[in-house]
Structures are given as C-alpha cells and as structure tokens.
Design an enzyme around this catalytic site. Sequence first.
Site, mmCIF file in Angstrom:
data_model
loop_
_atom_site.group_PDB
_atom_site.id
_atom_site.type_symbol
_atom_site.label_atom_id
_atom_site.label_comp_id
_atom_site.label_asym_id
_atom_site.label_seq_id
_atom_site.Cartn_x
_atom_site.Cartn_y
_atom_site.Cartn_z
ATOM 1 C CD GLN A 1 -14.845 -26.884 -37.883
ATOM 2 O OE1 GLN A 1 -14.403 -27.989 -38.136
ATOM 3 N NE2 GLN A 1 -14.457 -25.829 -38.556
ATOM 4 C CG ASP B 1 -15.281 -19.372 -33.138
ATOM 5 O OD1 ASP B 1 -14.427 -19.695 -33.985
ATOM 6 O OD2 ASP B 1 -16.443 -19.040 -33.431
ATOM 7 N N GLY C 1 -11.690 -20.543 -38.409
ATOM 8 C CA GLY C 1 -10.959 -19.280 -38.375
ATOM 9 C C GLY C 1 -10.187 -19.251 -37.073
ATOM 10 C CG HIS C 2 -8.002 -22.030 -35.939
ATOM 11 N ND1 HIS C 2 -7.461 -23.287 -36.020
ATOM 12 C CD2 HIS C 2 -9.347 -22.216 -35.816
ATOM 13 C CE1 HIS C 2 -8.434 -24.185 -35.962
ATOM 14 N NE2 HIS C 2 -9.579 -23.566 -35.849
ATOM 15 C CE LYS D 1 -10.783 -24.850 -32.642
ATOM 16 N NZ LYS D 1 -11.910 -23.968 -32.269
HETATM 17 P P1 GDP Z 1 -10.388 -20.571 -32.523
HETATM 18 O O1 GDP Z 1 -11.274 -20.755 -33.699
HETATM 19 O O2 GDP Z 1 -10.645 -21.571 -31.446
HETATM 20 O O3 GDP Z 1 -8.937 -20.495 -32.899
HETATM 21 O O4 GDP Z 1 -10.769 -19.153 -31.894
HETATM 22 P P2 GDP Z 1 -10.991 -17.773 -32.698
HETATM 23 O O5 GDP Z 1 -9.681 -17.256 -33.138
HETATM 24 O O6 GDP Z 1 -12.054 -17.940 -33.721
HETATM 25 O O7 GDP Z 1 -11.630 -16.877 -31.559
HETATM 26 C C1 GDP Z 1 -10.994 -16.683 -30.336
HETATM 27 C C2 GDP Z 1 -10.803 -15.184 -30.135
HETATM 28 O O8 GDP Z 1 -10.377 -14.957 -28.813
HETATM 29 C C3 GDP Z 1 -9.714 -14.581 -31.022
HETATM 30 O O9 GDP Z 1 -10.072 -13.276 -31.349
HETATM 31 C C4 GDP Z 1 -8.482 -14.615 -30.117
HETATM 32 O O10 GDP Z 1 -7.512 -13.627 -30.473
HETATM 33 C C5 GDP Z 1 -9.106 -14.300 -28.807
HETATM 34 N N1 GDP Z 1 -8.419 -14.794 -27.610
HETATM 35 C C6 GDP Z 1 -7.900 -16.029 -27.374
HETATM 36 N N2 GDP Z 1 -7.517 -16.130 -26.076
HETATM 37 C C7 GDP Z 1 -7.818 -14.950 -25.499
HETATM 38 C C8 GDP Z 1 -7.725 -14.445 -24.180
HETATM 39 O O11 GDP Z 1 -7.292 -15.123 -23.259
HETATM 40 N N3 GDP Z 1 -8.177 -13.171 -23.968
HETATM 41 C C9 GDP Z 1 -8.663 -12.392 -24.956
HETATM 42 N N4 GDP Z 1 -9.038 -11.156 -24.658
HETATM 43 N N5 GDP Z 1 -8.792 -12.836 -26.212
HETATM 44 C C10 GDP Z 1 -8.377 -14.107 -26.464
HETATM 45 P P1 IMO Z 2 -13.220 -22.819 -35.519
HETATM 46 O O1 IMO Z 2 -12.246 -23.852 -35.985
HETATM 47 C C1 IMO Z 2 -17.372 -21.806 -34.696
HETATM 48 C C2 IMO Z 2 -20.439 -23.661 -37.205
HETATM 49 C C3 IMO Z 2 -21.239 -22.769 -38.130
HETATM 50 C C4 IMO Z 2 -22.568 -23.492 -38.117
HETATM 51 C C5 IMO Z 2 -22.129 -24.967 -38.095
HETATM 52 C C6 IMO Z 2 -22.104 -25.631 -39.461
HETATM 53 O O2 IMO Z 2 -12.844 -21.434 -35.869
HETATM 54 O O3 IMO Z 2 -13.573 -23.014 -34.089
HETATM 55 P P2 IMO Z 2 -20.459 -25.433 -41.557
HETATM 56 O O4 IMO Z 2 -20.089 -24.258 -42.394
HETATM 57 O O5 IMO Z 2 -19.315 -26.101 -40.894
HETATM 58 O O6 IMO Z 2 -21.342 -26.400 -42.272
HETATM 59 O O7 IMO Z 2 -21.375 -24.810 -40.380
HETATM 60 O O8 IMO Z 2 -20.827 -24.975 -37.534
HETATM 61 N N1 IMO Z 2 -18.963 -23.582 -37.357
HETATM 62 C C7 IMO Z 2 -18.158 -22.977 -36.487
HETATM 63 N N2 IMO Z 2 -18.436 -22.266 -35.376
HETATM 64 N N3 IMO Z 2 -16.091 -22.036 -35.038
HETATM 65 C C8 IMO Z 2 -15.795 -22.761 -36.128
HETATM 66 O O9 IMO Z 2 -14.527 -23.118 -36.429
HETATM 67 C C9 IMO Z 2 -16.842 -23.239 -36.927
HETATM 68 N N4 IMO Z 2 -16.906 -23.968 -38.071
HETATM 69 C C10 IMO Z 2 -18.216 -24.178 -38.309
HETATM 70 O O10 IMO Z 2 -21.358 -21.464 -37.615
HETATM 71 O O11 IMO Z 2 -23.245 -23.247 -36.921
HETATM 72 MG MG MG Z 3 -12.583 -19.646 -34.870
#
Ligand code: GDP
Ligand code: IMO
Ligand code: MG
Length: 422
Positions: free
Chosen positions: A223, A13, A40-41, A16
């Site tokens: 991840q 998270d 979840g991206h 990415k």
């Molecule tokens: P990922 O799994 O690495 O793609 O990240 P996620 O989407 O799960 O979580 C990142 C969160 O941060 C999302 O809600 C993005 O919209 C948000 N985000 C990414 N870059 C920024 C930033 O520079 N500032 C803010 N406020 N939100 C950001």
């Molecule tokens: P993105 O791509 C954050 C975490 C779960 C748990 C561990 C194992 O959005 O960054 P699993 O279901 O994979 O067996 O869970 O890994 N986890 C993540 N945490 N971002 C993710 O993906 C994750 N995918 C799995 O919360 O701790």
């Molecule tokens: Mg994510």
Amino acid sequence: MANTILVGAQWGDEGKGKIIDVLTERADVVVRYAGGNNAGHTVYLGKKKYVLHLIPSGILRRNKLCVIGNGVVIDPLGLVSEITGLQKMGIKVGRNFVVSETAHVVFPYHRELDAQREVLKGKNKIGTTKRGIGPAYGDKVARVGLRMGDLIDPARLEARLSLRIKESNSVLKALGGQPVSFKQVLADYNKAGKFLKPFVENTVVLLHKAMRRGEDILFEGAQGTFLDIDHGTYPFVTSSNTTAGGACTGSGVPPHRMDRVVGVLKAYTTRVGEGPLPTENQEISDLLHGMGREFGATTGRARRCGWFDSVATRHATMVNGIDDLAVTNLDGLDTVATIKVCVAYRHGKKRYDYMPNDAAVLAACEPVYAEFEGWLTPTHKAKTWKQLPPKARAYLKAIAELTGAKLFIASVGPARDQTIFV
Ligand code: GDP
Ligand code: IMO
Ligand code: MG
C-alpha cells in the site's frame, strides 16, 4: 546495502514491486511486513509479467530468502495458489520462502463482512479490495483472530474456528449477508494448512539470525503512506501500518537496526478506491488510461489519476523518515506540454504545506500549482541521467526538492533495465 525499508509515498501502486526487484539484487532477505493480498506488486522479467500479492517480490531472484512477517494477514487459499502459480511459471518457491507463525489468517467470513460493510456504507463506501483485510485486522486487534500457527494444527484450528464461525455468522446474518459453512471452511483450511506447514516458522528469530550473519534485509512495504490506518486519509484507508514504523512491528526487527528508508513515488499521483485526492484530473486520467496504463493489479479497477502532489510526498517524507526517492513512471508524462505540480493546499484563508488530518478538510482543499514545461520526448530508452531530456531532469530535481529527500532512482519503464541511478 544494509537494512532498507521501502515504502509507498502516495496512495499505493507507486511501482514498489519494480523497485524492490531492482534493489533485491543487493539484498539477502526480502520481508513483507504489512497488508495482505489486497496488494498487487508488478514485476516484469523480459516480457513475462508477474503480479505478487502476498509473496515478496524478491522471490523472482535466485538465492534470496523471502519472508512474510507477523504484520501481514494471510489468505491461505490465496497463498497456496500464488505459490503454485509461480512454480508453474518456473519460479522456485521452496526453502527460499518462510511464513511467520504469528501472521493472522483471513477467513471467508472476513471477506463476506468486508463486502457487507461496504454495502451498508452505500455512497460512503471505502472502495476496498474485498479481500477481507479490514475484518481480519479487526479480529487481530480484538484478540479473537487465528494465526498461521493455529492453521497448521488441525485440532486447534477446529476448536477455534468453530467459535469464530458462530459469532461471525450471527453478525453476517444480522447484516443480511451469507453465513459460511463451518464444514467447508474447515476442510479447505485444513488442506491449505497441510500444504503451507513446511513454510511456517518463527520469523523473528530467523531474521535476527540472518542479521547476526551480516545479511542485508529489504523490507517490502505494501500500500502507501496515505492508506496507513494512522497516517492516511481515514476512514478511506487500509487497516494496517503501511508506513516505515510498520516494518519494525510487522517483522520484529527493532528500529535501531534500520539503516535507510526509500520512498517510491510516481511522477504523478494515482489512487484506487474512494477518498480525497486533491490533484485528481480528468485530462491526465484519460491520457494514462488511453495508453492502457493505471488499471489496478489486484482488482483491475481504473485508478484515479492526478498531478504530482508534493504536499503529500513531503508529508510522507516526514512520517516515514524517507532518505532516498525512487521516482517511477516518468515516461507517463512524456507527451504532456505543461506539467502541473501541487506545491501547497488552500482551504479558505488557510494554507497547508502538510496534509490536514481531517479527510473532509482535505476533500475541500484547493491545490496551489506550479507549472513546468514538458520535455515532449520519449524517455523510455534513457539509461543514464545525462540521457534524460534537460526538462525531465529539471522536473525530477524540482519534485525531489519539494518532497525534501534525495533523488536516488528515476524509472522510465516497467523493466529492470529502464532504471536510472541518479
Ligand atoms: P506497486 O503496487 O507499488 O508494486 O505498483 P503496481 O505494480 O500495482 O503498479 C505500478 C505499475 O507501474 C505496474 O504496472 C508497473 O509495471 C508499472 N511501472 C513501474 N515503474 C514504471 C515506469 O517507470 N514506467 C512505466 N511505464 N511503468 C512502470
Ligand atoms: P499495493 O501494495 C492501491 C486501497 C483500496 C481501498 C483501501 C482499503 O499494490 O500498493 P482494503 O482492501 O485494504 O481494505 O482497501 O485501500 N488499497 C490499495 N490501493 N494499492 C494497494 O496495494 C492497495 N491495497 C489497498 O483500493 O481504497
Ligand atoms: Mg499495486
């Protein structure tokens, strides 16, 4: 741009999806190589929010080929609903999207096993996303899994599934779980297989042909480094190689064709699920949650938050060979008067500059902090490096130096235009 691997340098998270979306402008092909719909991206296009779970985030740009590589595990029902969901939002998913015929398939018994194992672990649970990821990779390694090539061949699906369900149901019953219905699973998966068949291909050959045409590939990590099955905080990890090496094995593109590794990291640290998080801090968790931030994009769970941990990001730089850093969520620290950064861990008399391998040792480590003066100014409107407050620039430079890679991007908001190239 050449071939670039993008990895999460923390616990997932990191942002990415946003950075992939920005970098895709200069790529031809985007490839997911690990994980499944546990990811979840998030990408914003204007005010519209898209959360991608299996499909590469590059799908939101026109004329980019998006590939799910062999290293991914696919829940076909989830993939069908992701495709149709995007199509309903006006996004093209057609000949611009290809799925590997050797990617493994996630079945309902994997999800049920995932849930039962968590129950059995009790207070030692991993806190998985319950998407069946661990059991599906387990079957792959045990050489009993079904692949996308099996899913799209009804006769093979029926024969192999029948065997798998027999074994899985007996395990599920022994664990006190719900057995799954062969008839129902076969019907649902046949339907999904028919829908997905036009997308399924030999993606290894496809990627090599793209490289021969001189096209640039962006590898979208899922991840983060410390969720990697080998390099993460085992057993509190996911079940795939999320680090840069996974991009080769999970796509069939060899190491010498990789030109660059970009590490994505937040300006602070978050983690969702159980396991050690040395810099975890209630004050910063409350601050970010109070702003409506840091809730999981897949499960909606509140993410645990803490100060920036340079021991972790330094280790991530070493393991992934990170060249360039994309620091996201700088704006999350806009209101913090004194910002802490973990520069080392202490465990008894021992000092750690890199992550210890044992999760129990890591859990007992005390962070050693350096302090930085906060900039106490909103940064979300900054468009250039010079427009950032001097104290924010100093902070970014310091965390890049402690991490040991070059500062490439600073992100000050979720939108495309809130991205500063340094
Ligand atoms: P990922 O799994 O690495 O793609 O990240 P996620 O989407 O799960 O979580 C990142 C969160 O941060 C999302 O809600 C993005 O919209 C948000 N985000 C990414 N870059 C920024 C930033 O520079 N500032 C803010 N406020 N939100 C950001
Ligand atoms: P993105 O791509 C954050 C975490 C779960 C748990 C561990 C194992 O959005 O960054 P699993 O279901 O994979 O067996 O869970 O890994 N986890 C993540 N945490 N971002 C993710 O993906 C994750 N995918 C799995 O919360 O701790
Ligand atoms: Mg994510």
